[in-house]
Design an enzyme around this catalytic site. Structure first.
Site, PDB file in Angstrom:
ATOM      1  N   GLU A  56       0.873  -1.247   0.270  1.00 42.96           N
ATOM      2  CA  GLU A  56       0.162  -0.214  -0.084  1.00 42.96           C
ATOM      3  C   GLU A  56       0.884   1.228   0.059  1.00 42.96           C
ATOM      4  OE1 GLU A  56      -2.801  -0.381   3.295  1.00 42.96           O
ATOM      5  OE2 GLU A  56      -3.964  -2.067   2.072  1.00 42.96           O
TER       6      GLU A  56
ATOM      7  N   CYS B 293      -1.473  -4.750  -5.536  1.00 42.32           N
ATOM      8  CA  CYS B 293      -2.268  -6.112  -5.095  1.00 42.32           C
ATOM      9  C   CYS B 293      -1.045  -7.121  -5.004  1.00 42.32           C
ATOM     10  CB  CYS B 293      -3.347  -6.490  -5.671  1.00 42.32           C
ATOM     11  SG  CYS B 293      -4.906  -5.497  -5.676  1.00 42.32           S
TER      12      CYS B 293
ATOM     13  N   GLU C 173      -1.481 -10.360  -5.999  1.00 41.62           N
ATOM     14  CA  GLU C 173      -1.286 -10.973  -7.266  1.00 41.62           C
ATOM     15  C   GLU C 173      -0.357 -10.404  -8.163  1.00 41.62           C
ATOM     16  OE1 GLU C 173      -3.948 -10.192  -5.477  1.00 41.62           O
ATOM     17  OE2 GLU C 173      -5.659 -11.526  -5.539  1.00 41.62           O
TER      18      GLU C 173
ATOM     19  N   CYS D   6      -8.972  -8.959  -7.384  1.00 42.17           N
ATOM     20  CA  CYS D   6      -9.797  -8.108  -7.735  1.00 42.17           C
ATOM     21  C   CYS D   6      -9.967  -8.064  -9.344  1.00 42.17           C
ATOM     22  CB  CYS D   6      -9.245  -6.754  -7.336  1.00 42.17           C
ATOM     23  SG  CYS D   6      -7.702  -6.346  -8.138  1.00 42.17           S
TER      24      CYS D   6
HETATM   25  N1  THU Z   1      -5.739  -6.490  -2.258  1.00 45.95           N
HETATM   26  C1  THU Z   1      -5.056  -7.484  -2.850  1.00 45.95           C
HETATM   27  O1  THU Z   1      -3.655  -7.480  -2.609  1.00 45.95           O
HETATM   28  N2  THU Z   1      -5.757  -8.387  -3.503  1.00 45.95           N
HETATM   29  C2  THU Z   1      -6.918  -8.491  -4.104  1.00 45.95           C
HETATM   30  O2  THU Z   1      -7.279  -9.113  -4.924  1.00 45.95           O
HETATM   31  C3  THU Z   1      -7.865  -7.608  -3.290  1.00 45.95           C
HETATM   32  C4  THU Z   1      -7.001  -6.497  -2.477  1.00 45.95           C
HETATM   33  C5  THU Z   1      -5.396  -5.444  -1.367  1.00 45.95           C
HETATM   34  C6  THU Z   1      -5.190  -4.157  -1.789  1.00 45.95           C
HETATM   35  C7  THU Z   1      -5.283  -3.353  -0.901  1.00 45.95           C
HETATM   36  O3  THU Z   1      -4.007  -3.298  -0.169  1.00 45.95           O
HETATM   37  C8  THU Z   1      -6.006  -4.355   0.179  1.00 45.95           C
HETATM   38  O4  THU Z   1      -6.239  -5.631  -0.341  1.00 45.95           O
HETATM   39  C9  THU Z   1      -7.412  -3.756   0.564  1.00 45.95           C
HETATM   40  O5  THU Z   1      -8.233  -3.742  -0.625  1.00 45.95           O
END
Ligand code: THU
Length: 129
Positions: free
Chosen positions: A43, A52, A54, A85
């Site tokens: 983040e 993310c 992935e 996502c």
């Molecule tokens: N996030 C992921 O790492 N992967 C996903 O598939 C969904 C969301 C993370 C992004 C962010 O840091 C946190 O989860 C909340 O959205």
């Protein structure tokens, strides 16, 4: 013994940098040669540039020369376990059409084919004249 990919994704989850959402995610991507690449969400105070887990895993894999993948495990603390996502589905579709995606969390696991999660991705053929 725990599944190798689940173990790797769980370890990566512990390294997630998620001070804003508190939602830590770990991912482990396996290529067709059996190599494992991990990622965790990263983040940022400028929220929109957050990565993310992935896509971090895919980036690590590509940087190491991997191009074909057959399995992805995503570990979070969500119940039910959270699926990748939309942005990650699109990015994974570029190189992993036959990917098995497994989401793991405290309540158990869920599994899909990437093609079912992302049935009509934008692809190279769409760029053809
Ligand atoms: N996030 C992921 O790492 N992967 C996903 O598939 C969904 C969301 C993370 C992004 C962010 O840091 C946190 O989860 C909340 O959205």
């Amino acid at each position: 013994m725990k599944d190798r990919l689940i173990q790797a994704a769980t370890e990566a989850q512990a390294n997630a940098y998620a001070p804003y959402s508190g939602f830590k995610v770990g991912a482990a991507l396996q290529d067709t040669e059996g190599r494992i690449f991990v990622g965790a969400n990263v983040e940022n105070a400028a929220f929109g540039v957050t990565n993310c887990a992935e896509r971090v895993a895919l980036g690590a894999a590509v940087a190491a020369g991997a191009r074909k993948f057959d399995r992805l495990v995503v570990v979070s603390d969500a119940t039910p376990p959270s699926a990748p996502c939309g942005a990650c589905r699109q990015v994974l579709s570029e190189m992993a059409a036959d990917l098995v995606v497994e989401a793991v969390g405290p309540s158990g696991s869920r599994r899909w084919m990437l093609a079912d999660l992302m049935p009509d991705p934008f692809g190279a053929e769409d760029l053809a004249p």
